[in-house]
Design an enzyme around this catalytic site. Structure first.
Site, PDB file in Angstrom:
ATOM      1  N   LYS A  80       0.756  -1.170  -0.035  1.00  0.00           N
ATOM      2  CA  LYS A  80      -0.115   0.089  -0.048  1.00  0.00           C
ATOM      3  C   LYS A  80       0.978   1.259  -0.080  1.00  0.00           C
ATOM      4  O   LYS A  80       1.911   1.437   0.480  1.00  0.00           O
ATOM      5  CB  LYS A  80      -1.033  -0.260   1.325  1.00  0.00           C
ATOM      6  CG  LYS A  80      -1.850   1.109   1.325  1.00  0.00           C
ATOM      7  CD  LYS A  80      -2.829   0.627   2.503  1.00  0.00           C
ATOM      8  CE  LYS A  80      -3.805   1.678   2.763  1.00  0.00           C
ATOM      9  NZ  LYS A  80      -4.607   1.529   4.115  1.00  0.00           N
ATOM     10  N   SER A 155      -9.165   2.386   2.650  1.00  0.00           N
ATOM     11  CA  SER A 155      -7.917   2.954   2.158  1.00  0.00           C
ATOM     12  C   SER A 155      -7.037   1.889   1.698  1.00  0.00           C
ATOM     13  O   SER A 155      -6.166   2.088   0.871  1.00  0.00           O
ATOM     14  CB  SER A 155      -7.240   3.837   3.117  1.00  0.00           C
ATOM     15  OG  SER A 155      -6.867   3.061   4.269  1.00  0.00           O
ATOM     16  N   SER A 179      -9.593  -0.394   7.543  1.00  0.00           N
ATOM     17  CA  SER A 179      -9.145  -0.684   6.195  1.00  0.00           C
ATOM     18  C   SER A 179      -8.302  -1.650   5.660  1.00  0.00           C
ATOM     19  O   SER A 179      -7.804  -1.793   4.844  1.00  0.00           O
ATOM     20  CB  SER A 179      -7.936   0.784   5.926  1.00  0.00           C
ATOM     21  OG  SER A 179      -8.883   1.866   5.725  1.00  0.00           O
TER      22      SER A 179
END
Length: 467
Positions: A80, A155, A179
Site C-alpha cells: 500500500k 484505504s 481499512s
C-alpha cells in the site's frame, strides 16, 4: 454488474499464496514465470480497477531471478502506498505534495519483504487513508472487481481489488479505522486486523497518542492469512503478547459468541442485519453458543470521540505538511474530507484531552467484555457497498461524513481497543455483492479468530469471483 478478473491457466492459475509456494517448491513453476504472470494480470485488470499507484515491474522481474529467502520467496505482491519502500515514492493517495523515492525501507516494509514476497509496486488509497472509499478527485475511484460500478472500500482498496481480481494472491493492507477489514468485506476476501503492535510499524504510526493503525494483508484464503502472520513472527516478534503461532486447522473448542447488529450510533440495515443473524444461526449449528447483546463495550460518546481523534490525525498532516514536504507542499489540492477533518479538530481542540482519555479507557472495557464472550460477531459494514460517487471527496464535508458514518459503524472499535478482528466473506447481498462478517476477540487472540475462520471456510465455502 460488470465483473472483472484475471484468473486463467497461466503460472498463477487459481492458486492462493500457499499453493503458489508449493508449486514453486515442486518446480511446477518458477519465480520469474509467476512474477511475469502477475505483471500481465495487473496490466489486464487495472484499467478497469484503477488500483495501482506505482509500478515497479522491471525491479520485480530482476528480483524474481534471485528472490529474497523466506517462506513466500518468489510470490508476487503489492504494498500500500502509505509505507516507505526503498527506491519507491510514498504518495499516500494525495496530490498535496510530490513524493520522492525513499532512501530506505520503513520498519514494516523491511519485515514484509523479509518473508520473501516480491513487490510489483504500490497500491492506491484514499487521501491519507481517511475515507472508507478510495475516490480520488483527479485519478478517479478504485473500483470493486465484483462490480466496477461500486467502490472497492476503504484505504486498502487498491490491494483488495487486485487480490480479489486474481492479479496477485496476497497484498499488504493496513487498518486505522477498518481499512483491512472494509475492503476485505467489499471484495470477498479474508482480512485480519491484528492486535496492536503485533507487526512492525513505521515511526509515524508508532508515535500516535493511541496507536490505532495495524498492518497486515488481504487474501483469498484463511491459510494465506495465517501463513503471513506465522512468517512475520519469525522476523518481528511482539514479546509482550502470546504468539499467534502456526495455525493450520479449525479449533475444537466451542466458543461463546456475542451477536450485535446495532453498531455504535448507527445500526445495520435490515438486509445486513438479517445476513448477520443467518451467520449466527450457522455458528449455533456448528455448536457455538450465540448470545445477542444490545450494546458493545463502549460509552455513548465513542463515535464522536473517534471522529475527533481521527480528525486530529488530519490536522497534524495538514499543519505539518510544509515542514515534511517542503516546497512541493500544495494544501490547495487537499480534498474536502481532509480539509473538513482538519477544521473539525481545530474547532474542538479543547475536547481532545477528554477524548483521548475516554478512548484509552475502552481497553479495560474490552478486557471485561471478553471475560464473558470469546468473540463478538457483527457485520463488517452497516449497509451494502455504495456505488462510485456516493463518497466522492469533492462533495461538502457534512455530506461525506454523514454517509461515511452510516456505512462504517462497526470497525473502529478494535482500532481503539487494540484488539484483533477478522472480516470473512460469509454473506452475499441480494444484488450479488460480497458482504463481509466480522469477528472480534480479546487482545492477543488472533489464533482463536483464525481457528474459527478455518472452520467457517470449510463449512461454508465463500463465493469465488471466477465462478
Amino acid at each position: 454488474m460488470n465483473r472483472v478478473h484475471a484468473f486463467s491457466d497461466d503460472a498463477l492459475g487459481e492458486l492462493d499464496a500457499v499453493g503458489l509456494v508449493e508449486a514453486l517448491h515442486a518446480g511446477e513453476v518458477s519465480a520469474p514465470e509467476v512474477v511475469e504472470a502477475a505483471v500481465s494480470r495487473v496490466e489486464r485488470v487495472d484499467p478497469d480497477l484503477n488500483a495501482v499507484a506505482y509500478r515497479a515491474f522491471e525491479r520485480a522481474r530482476l528480483e524474481a531471478r534471485d528472490p529474497h529467502a523466506g517462506f513466500f520467496s518468489g510470490v508476487p505482491t503489492l504494498i500500500k502506498d502509505n509505507v516507505a519502500v526503498e527506491g519507491m515514492p510514498t504518495q499516500e493517495g494525495t496530490d498535496s505534495y510530490v513524493g520522492r523515492p525513499q532512501p530506505r525501507d520503513g520498519d514494516f516494509a523491511r519485515m514484509f519483504r523479509a518473508t520473501g514476497l516480491v513487490l510489483l509496486g504500490k497500491t492506491q488509497l484514499s487521501e491519507y487513508g481517511f475515507s472508507g472509499a478510495a475516490e480520488h478527485p483527479r485519478l478517479g475511484a478504485v473500483r470493486s472487481p465484483w462490480s466496477t460500478d461500486h467502490v472497492a472500500g476503504a484505504s486498502s482498496a487498491g490491494s483488495a481489488a487486485l487480490v480479489a481480481a486474481g492479479a496477485v494472491p496476497i497484498a499488504h493492507a493496513n487498518d486505522g479505522g477498518g481499512s483491512i477489514r472494509i475492503p476485505a468485506a467489499v471484495n470477498g476476501l479474508v482480512g485480519l486486523k491484528p492486535t496492536r503492535d503485533r507487526t512492525a510499524q513505521d515511526k509515524l504510526m508508532r508515535d500516535m497518542p493511541i496507536r490505532i493503525v495495524s498492518d497486515g494483508v488481504v487474501t483469498r484464503s484463511v491459510r494465506d492469512t495465517a501463513a503471513f502472520f506465522r512468517e512475520s513472527e519469525k522476523v518481528y516478534r511482539a514479546l509482550e503478547m502470546p504468539p499467534i503461532g502456526d495455525v493450520r486447522r479449525p479449533g475444537k473448542r466451542r466458543l461463546r459468541v456475542a451477536l450485535n447488529t446495532a453498531g455504535m450510533g448507527m445500526a445495520a440495515s435490515p438486509e445486513v442485519a438479517a445476513l448477520t443473524e443467518q451467520v449466527a444461526a450457522s455458528l449455533e449449528a456448528l455448536g457455538h453458543r450465540v448470545e445477542p447483546v444490545e450494546a458493545l463495550m463502549v460509552p455513548d460518546s465513542f463515535s464522536e470521540d473517534f471522529l475527533l481523534y481521527w480528525s486530529m490525525l488530519a490536522m497534524f498532516l495538514v499543519r505539518t505538511g510544509r515542514r515534511r514536504h517542503g516546497r512541493t507542499w500544495a494544501p490547495q489540492n487537499l480534498d474536502n474530507l481532509t480539509l473538513g477533518l482538519d477544521r473539525h479538530c481545530r474547532r474542538n481542540l479543547h475536547r481532545l484531552p477528554g477524548t483521548i482519555r475516554r478512548l484509552k479507557a475502552t481497553k479495560q472495557l474490552s478486557v471485561a467484555f471478553h471475560q464473558h464472550h470469546d468473540v463478538v460477531l457483527t457485520p463488517t459494514l452497516a449497509t451494502r457497498t455504495p456505488e462510485v460517487g456516493h463518497l466522492d471527496p469533492t462533495q461538502d464535508y457534512d455530506t461525506i461524513m454523514d454517509r461515511l458514518m452510516a456505512w462504517v459503524a462497526f470497525t473502529p472499535l478494535q482500532n481503539v481497543t487494540g484488539d484483533p478482528a477478522i472480516s470473512l466473506p460469509l454473506a452475499t447481498t441480494a444484488e450479488g455483492l460480497p458482504q463481509g462478517m466480522m469477528f472480534g476477540a480479546g487482545a492477543g487472540r488472533e489464533a482463536t479468530l483464525l481457528e474459527l475462520a478455518y472452520e467457517l471456510e470449510e463449512a461454508f465455502p465463500w463465493a469465488r469471483i471466477q465462478d
